[in-house]
Enzyme design. Structure first.
Site, PDB file in Angstrom:
ATOM      1  CG  ASP A  66      -2.004   0.933   1.193  1.00 42.56           C
ATOM      2  OD1 ASP A  66      -2.350   1.356  -0.043  1.00 42.56           O
ATOM      3  OD2 ASP A  66      -2.846   1.061   2.189  1.00 42.56           O
ATOM      4  N   GLY A  67       0.434   2.175  -0.571  1.00 39.52           N
ATOM      5  CA  GLY A  67       1.165   3.579  -0.644  1.00 39.52           C
ATOM      6  C   GLY A  67       1.731   3.940  -1.875  1.00 39.52           C
ATOM      7  NE  ARG A 106      -1.435   6.718   0.817  1.00 43.14           N
ATOM      8  CZ  ARG A 106      -1.411   6.009   1.905  1.00 43.14           C
ATOM      9  NH1 ARG A 106      -1.370   6.569   3.036  1.00 43.14           N
ATOM     10  NH2 ARG A 106      -1.683   4.645   1.888  1.00 43.14           N
ATOM     11  CG  ASN A 124      -7.575  -2.616  -5.823  1.00 40.58           C
ATOM     12  OD1 ASN A 124      -6.677  -3.470  -5.494  1.00 40.58           O
ATOM     13  ND2 ASN A 124      -7.896  -1.504  -5.142  1.00 40.58           N
TER      14      ASN A 124
HETATM   15  C1  FPP Z   1      -1.970  -0.203  -3.347  1.00 40.68           C
HETATM   16  O1  FPP Z   1      -1.452   1.182  -3.256  1.00 40.68           O
HETATM   17  C2  FPP Z   1      -1.500  -0.559  -4.358  1.00 40.68           C
HETATM   18  C3  FPP Z   1      -2.289  -1.431  -5.313  1.00 40.68           C
HETATM   19  C4  FPP Z   1      -3.796  -1.489  -5.365  1.00 40.68           C
HETATM   20  C5  FPP Z   1      -1.762  -2.002  -6.497  1.00 40.68           C
HETATM   21  C6  FPP Z   1      -0.445  -2.590  -6.096  1.00 40.68           C
HETATM   22  C7  FPP Z   1       0.085  -3.457  -7.524  1.00 40.68           C
HETATM   23  C8  FPP Z   1       1.178  -3.518  -7.877  1.00 40.68           C
HETATM   24  C9  FPP Z   1       2.481  -3.286  -7.035  1.00 40.68           C
HETATM   25  C10 FPP Z   1       1.646  -4.331  -9.115  1.00 40.68           C
HETATM   26  C11 FPP Z   1       1.992  -5.750  -8.567  1.00 40.68           C
HETATM   27  C12 FPP Z   1       2.488  -6.460  -9.711  1.00 40.68           C
HETATM   28  C13 FPP Z   1       3.119  -7.555  -9.404  1.00 40.68           C
HETATM   29  C14 FPP Z   1       3.796  -8.121 -10.315  1.00 40.68           C
HETATM   30  C15 FPP Z   1       3.308  -7.890  -7.937  1.00 40.68           C
HETATM   31  P1  FPP Z   1      -2.526   2.484  -3.498  1.00 40.68           P
HETATM   32  O2  FPP Z   1      -2.588   2.752  -4.986  1.00 40.68           O
HETATM   33  O3  FPP Z   1      -3.785   2.319  -2.787  1.00 40.68           O
HETATM   34  O4  FPP Z   1      -1.785   3.701  -2.761  1.00 40.68           O
HETATM   35  P2  FPP Z   1      -2.324   5.002  -2.037  1.00 40.68           P
HETATM   36  O5  FPP Z   1      -3.035   4.482  -0.984  1.00 40.68           O
HETATM   37  O6  FPP Z   1      -1.130   5.498  -1.654  1.00 40.68           O
HETATM   38  O7  FPP Z   1      -3.244   5.784  -3.006  1.00 40.68           O
END
Ligand code: FPP
Length: 250
Positions: free
Chosen positions: A18-19, A22, A66
């Site tokens: 997560d994160g 941001r 998501n």
């Molecule tokens: C959460 O951060 C992240 C996600 C919903 C997506 C994570 C996906 C990846 C890192 C790609 C994975 C791919 C592989 C091959 C493992 P957020 O977007 O909710 O962050 P925020 O809370 O800061 O907005």
């Protein structure tokens, strides 16, 4: 932390990445750049945990919730999956040398929202990595914990309907056998960076006795040292599984 301490290691670590959004925003970048940076960290942590000898890891990459994100962001994440998988296909020999193998969990049935070419690629990659001795890395895609339990319950209902199993004799193991992680250890430790302190529908059955470790660090800034800190906290906590402190199971 170095290897050789396996009795102190969690058998299964879940990571809620997560994160990313941001992290990107702080740099004036599109959110997809945060996810891209997140993939690089995912690879580093897989390698590190496998070197330590952690038997299983599960990364929450994309939840059933998501899909409500912007079309642009969803497409960006799907493209990242596609690129990762295509890269892995091209580097088959390199994958052989790795100490971990990847499995995908979640609703990945053909005809669902995950693009068909991605499903074909990931199933093909799974078939090529059946070596059971390595660290198992589950990537949760289009995954929801409640949906997983519901799916396992449906399977039991079908078995009961056909008289293959008597409802009164159902046990926890029967339900567990229908989970995506059947045969894997339960979660011992869940790591969630970025300051949020909730499970967000992540592995609800498997996390019944998991220790939870939270940190304010954003996932793209997560390092091996953070992983070590989570492992150290895990070792310090007395795990009682419902018993008293004098009767510890682990
Ligand atoms: C959460 O951060 C992240 C996600 C919903 C997506 C994570 C996906 C990846 C890192 C790609 C994975 C791919 C592989 C091959 C493992 P957020 O977007 O909710 O962050 P925020 O809370 O800061 O907005």
């Amino acid at each position: 932390m170095s290897g050789g301490e396996s009795k102190l290691l969690p058998r299964h670590v879940g990571i809620i990445m997560d994160g990313n959004g941001r992290w990107a925003k702080q740099r004036g970048l599109p959110r997809t750049e945060g996810h891209k940076a997140g993939v690089a960290v995912f690879e580093r942590i897989c390698e590190y945990a496998a070197d330590l000898g952690v038997p299983a890891l599960t990364f929450y990459a994309f939840s059933t919730e998501n899909w409500v994100r912007s079309a642009e962001e969803v497409a960006g994440i799907m493209e990242l999956f596609r690129c990762q998988l295509q890269k892995a296909h091209r580097r088959a020999a390199e994958n052989e040398a790795k100490r971990w193998r990847i499995r995908y969990i979640g609703d990945l049935e053909p005809g669902g929202p995950v693009p068909a070419d991605i499903i074909d690629l990931l199933r093909d990659m799974e078939r090529k990595a059946m070596d059971k001795d390595r660290t198992v890395v589950n990537i949760a895609v289009n995954y929801g914990g409640r949906q997983e339990i519901l799916r396992a319950a449906r399977r039991l209902a079908v078995l009961a309907q056909s008289n293959a199993i008597a409802p009164a004799e159902l046990c926890e193991q029967d339900l567990e056998d229908g989970l995506y992680t059947a045969g894997q250890p339960p979660l011992d430790l869940i790591i969630r960076p970025s300051g949020e302190q909730r499970l967000s529908n992540f592995m609800l059955w498997q996390s019944a006795y998991a220790e939870l470790w939270f940190s304010d660090v954003l996932w793209p800034d997560f390092t091996e040292q953070h992983f070590d800190a989570a492992l150290a906290a895990f070792v310090r906590r007395g795990r009682r599984f419902g018993a008293t402190g004098e009767d510890e199971k682990g």
